[in-house]
Design a protein around this motif. Structure first.
Motif, short mmCIF file in Angstrom:
data_model
loop_
_atom_site.label_atom_id
_atom_site.label_comp_id
_atom_site.label_asym_id
_atom_site.label_seq_id
_atom_site.Cartn_x
_atom_site.Cartn_y
_atom_site.Cartn_z
N GLU A 73 -2.72 -48.24 -21.79
CA GLU A 73 -2.71 -49.43 -20.94
C GLU A 73 -4.02 -50.20 -21.04
O GLU A 73 -4.03 -51.43 -20.93
N GLN A 74 -5.12 -49.50 -21.25
CA GLN A 74 -6.43 -50.14 -21.32
C GLN A 74 -6.84 -50.47 -22.75
O GLN A 74 -7.58 -51.43 -22.97
N MET A 75 -6.37 -49.67 -23.73
CA MET A 75 -6.91 -49.73 -25.09
C MET A 75 -5.91 -50.41 -26.03
O MET A 75 -5.42 -49.83 -27.00
N ARG A 76 -5.63 -51.67 -25.74
CA ARG A 76 -4.62 -52.41 -26.49
C ARG A 76 -5.07 -52.75 -27.91
O ARG A 76 -4.24 -53.12 -28.76
N ASP A 77 -6.36 -52.66 -28.18
CA ASP A 77 -6.83 -52.97 -29.52
C ASP A 77 -6.81 -51.76 -30.44
O ASP A 77 -7.20 -51.87 -31.61
N ALA A 78 -6.34 -50.62 -29.94
CA ALA A 78 -6.02 -49.51 -30.83
C ALA A 78 -4.71 -49.83 -31.54
O ALA A 78 -4.00 -50.78 -31.17
N LEU A 79 -4.37 -49.05 -32.56
CA LEU A 79 -3.06 -49.17 -33.19
C LEU A 79 -2.11 -48.26 -32.42
O LEU A 79 -2.21 -47.03 -32.49
N LEU A 80 -1.20 -48.85 -31.67
CA LEU A 80 -0.32 -48.09 -30.79
C LEU A 80 0.93 -47.64 -31.54
O LEU A 80 1.53 -48.42 -32.30
N VAL A 81 1.34 -46.39 -31.32
CA VAL A 81 2.49 -45.83 -32.01
C VAL A 81 3.38 -45.08 -31.03
O VAL A 81 2.96 -44.66 -29.95
N GLN B 240 -14.21 -53.83 -37.14
CA GLN B 240 -15.31 -54.18 -36.26
C GLN B 240 -14.81 -54.93 -35.03
O GLN B 240 -15.25 -54.66 -33.91
N ARG B 241 -13.88 -55.86 -35.24
CA ARG B 241 -13.36 -56.63 -34.11
C ARG B 241 -12.65 -55.74 -33.11
O ARG B 241 -12.86 -55.86 -31.89
N ARG B 242 -11.81 -54.85 -33.61
CA ARG B 242 -11.08 -53.96 -32.71
C ARG B 242 -12.04 -53.02 -31.98
O ARG B 242 -11.89 -52.77 -30.77
N HIS B 243 -13.03 -52.50 -32.70
CA HIS B 243 -13.97 -51.59 -32.07
C HIS B 243 -14.79 -52.29 -30.98
O HIS B 243 -15.01 -51.72 -29.89
N GLN B 244 -15.24 -53.51 -31.24
CA GLN B 244 -16.01 -54.24 -30.25
C GLN B 244 -15.21 -54.44 -28.96
O GLN B 244 -15.73 -54.27 -27.85
N ALA B 245 -13.93 -54.78 -29.11
CA ALA B 245 -13.08 -54.99 -27.94
C ALA B 245 -12.85 -53.67 -27.19
O ALA B 245 -12.90 -53.63 -25.95
N LEU B 246 -12.60 -52.60 -27.93
CA LEU B 246 -12.37 -51.31 -27.30
C LEU B 246 -13.63 -50.81 -26.58
O LEU B 246 -13.56 -50.30 -25.46
N LEU B 247 -14.79 -50.96 -27.22
CA LEU B 247 -16.03 -50.50 -26.61
C LEU B 247 -16.35 -51.29 -25.36
O LEU B 247 -16.78 -50.73 -24.34
N ALA B 248 -16.13 -52.60 -25.40
CA ALA B 248 -16.36 -53.42 -24.22
C ALA B 248 -15.46 -52.97 -23.07
O ALA B 248 -15.89 -52.93 -21.90
N GLY B 249 -14.22 -52.62 -23.39
CA GLY B 249 -13.28 -52.18 -22.36
C GLY B 249 -13.69 -50.87 -21.72
O GLY B 249 -13.64 -50.73 -20.48
N ILE B 250 -14.09 -49.89 -22.53
CA ILE B 250 -14.44 -48.59 -21.93
C ILE B 250 -15.80 -48.66 -21.24
O ILE B 250 -16.08 -47.85 -20.35
N ARG B 251 -16.64 -49.63 -21.62
CA ARG B 251 -17.89 -49.84 -20.87
C ARG B 251 -17.60 -50.46 -19.51
O ARG B 251 -18.18 -50.06 -18.49
N GLU B 252 -16.73 -51.44 -19.49
CA GLU B 252 -16.42 -52.13 -18.23
C GLU B 252 -15.73 -51.19 -17.26
O GLU B 252 -16.03 -51.19 -16.06
N GLN B 253 -14.80 -50.39 -17.76
CA GLN B 253 -14.04 -49.47 -16.90
C GLN B 253 -14.45 -48.03 -17.22
O GLN B 253 -13.66 -47.22 -17.67
N ASP B 254 -15.73 -47.75 -16.95
CA ASP B 254 -16.25 -46.41 -17.24
C ASP B 254 -16.07 -45.50 -16.03
O ASP B 254 -15.42 -45.87 -15.05
N VAL B 255 -16.66 -44.33 -16.08
CA VAL B 255 -16.46 -43.36 -15.00
C VAL B 255 -17.12 -43.84 -13.70
O VAL B 255 -16.64 -43.52 -12.60
N HIS B 256 -18.19 -44.63 -13.80
CA HIS B 256 -18.84 -45.14 -12.60
C HIS B 256 -17.97 -46.20 -11.94
O HIS B 256 -17.87 -46.27 -10.69
N TRP B 257 -17.35 -47.07 -12.73
CA TRP B 257 -16.37 -48.05 -12.21
C TRP B 257 -15.24 -47.32 -11.51
O TRP B 257 -14.80 -47.72 -10.42
#
Length: 288
Positions: A224-232, A256-273
């Motif tokens: 649900e959060q990691m839409r820039d992965a390749l979903l199967v 690089q584009r997919r990784h940047q988006a995924l990293l930004a997402g897990i940073r924004e919604q990290d364990v502290h969030w």
């Protein structure tokens, strides 16, 4: 009935995904006769319950720091040197029927059959940590995996290349970032998973200049959060094999584009969030 009564003893119940909230809400509405007081708020058994999705994250900076430690660096160097002529695919989980390991191995076998350019190159390192060894179903699963790995290696392997490296033991957490970083593709393809933090750890461990690709089951909560992965769909082994091939062939710019988006997402919604959001929701629950 016992489980529902137990859950209604709480003021707030958190689920990992919106899909889980929807399943629970539908069940409560149809099976317990609960009164629906509002969106995701119910009253039954003389109690009022609120449910929300609180997808747990990881401590991204802590994990990145772990990747800079000597143990992780040593692991990365070792894997890079040993597999300098290979493309590494990686799976890391405990041995469990929910993780879709037989389906993953069958998809990898179809990859080798359908795309022979991967012969002699693509190597799957599958770590399946021991779990519930005394339960017959888990023992049977272990035997099935060992049989599949043996068959794939026997059918496709060469004297200087084994397509599957199956490891049935725990790997120290300090070494995992180096292993993640060495992989071109991570296969996180459970049949069903509440969240799955391996997917997030893999993203955090990558080299932004040359990142690997995450192949993720759409039935993991993380999807649900990691839409820039390749979903199967892990049940569809043919399409999963096609997606793995796409991951192996993906151009650097897209990786690089997919990784940047995924990293930004897990940073924004990290364990502290996750912690702040959960506790804020609890504090907002009206006193009984």
């Amino acid at each position: 009935d016992w489980l529902m009564r137990s859950l209604f003893a709480y003021d707030l119940v958190g689920f990992q995904s919106e899909a889980d909230v929807a399943h629970f809400s539908r069940y409560v509405g149809t099976e317990t006769g609960a009164d629906i007081l509002g969106e995701h708020e119910f009253r039954a058994f003389g109690k009022t319950l609120q449910v929300q999705a609180f997808p747990i994250g990881i401590d991204v900076d802590e994990f990145i720091g772990l990747g800079e430690a000597p143990e992780a660096q040593e692991m990365h160097t070792q894997m890079r040197d040993e597999y300098s002529r290979r493309r590494l695919l990686l799976g890391v989980e405990r041995l469990d029927y929910s993780k879709g390991l037989p389906q993953r191995l069958n998809a990898f076998r179809q990859l080798l059959q359908a795309y022979p350019e991967n012969l002699g190159s693509a190597t799957l390192i599958q770590i399946a940590a021991p779990s519930r060894e005394s339960v017959d179903a888990y023992a049977a699963l272990r035997q099935e995996l060992e049989s599949l790995c043996g068959a794939i290696n026997g059918n496709f392997g060469e004297l200087d290349w084994m397509p599957v490296r199956y490891i049935h033991r725990n790997v120290a957490r300090k070494r995992l970032p180096g292993l993640y970083r060495a992989a071109s593709v991570a296969l996180v393809t459970p049949l069903r998973d509440g969240m799955n933090l391996v997917a997030k750890e893999f993203v955090a461990a990558q080299d932004p200049a040359d990142p690997g690709v995450l192949v993720l089951s759409r039935f993991a909560g993380a999807a649900e959060q990691m839409r820039d992965a390749l979903l199967v769909n892990p049940y569809d082994t043919t399409r999963t094999a096609e997606t793995i091939q796409r991951a192996l062939q993906m151009p650097l710019e897209e990786r690089q584009r997919r990784h940047q988006a995924l990293l930004a997402g897990i940073r924004e919604q990290d364990v502290h969030w996750w912690r702040k959001r959960f506790l804020a929701a609890l504090a907002a629950v009206p006193a009984p």
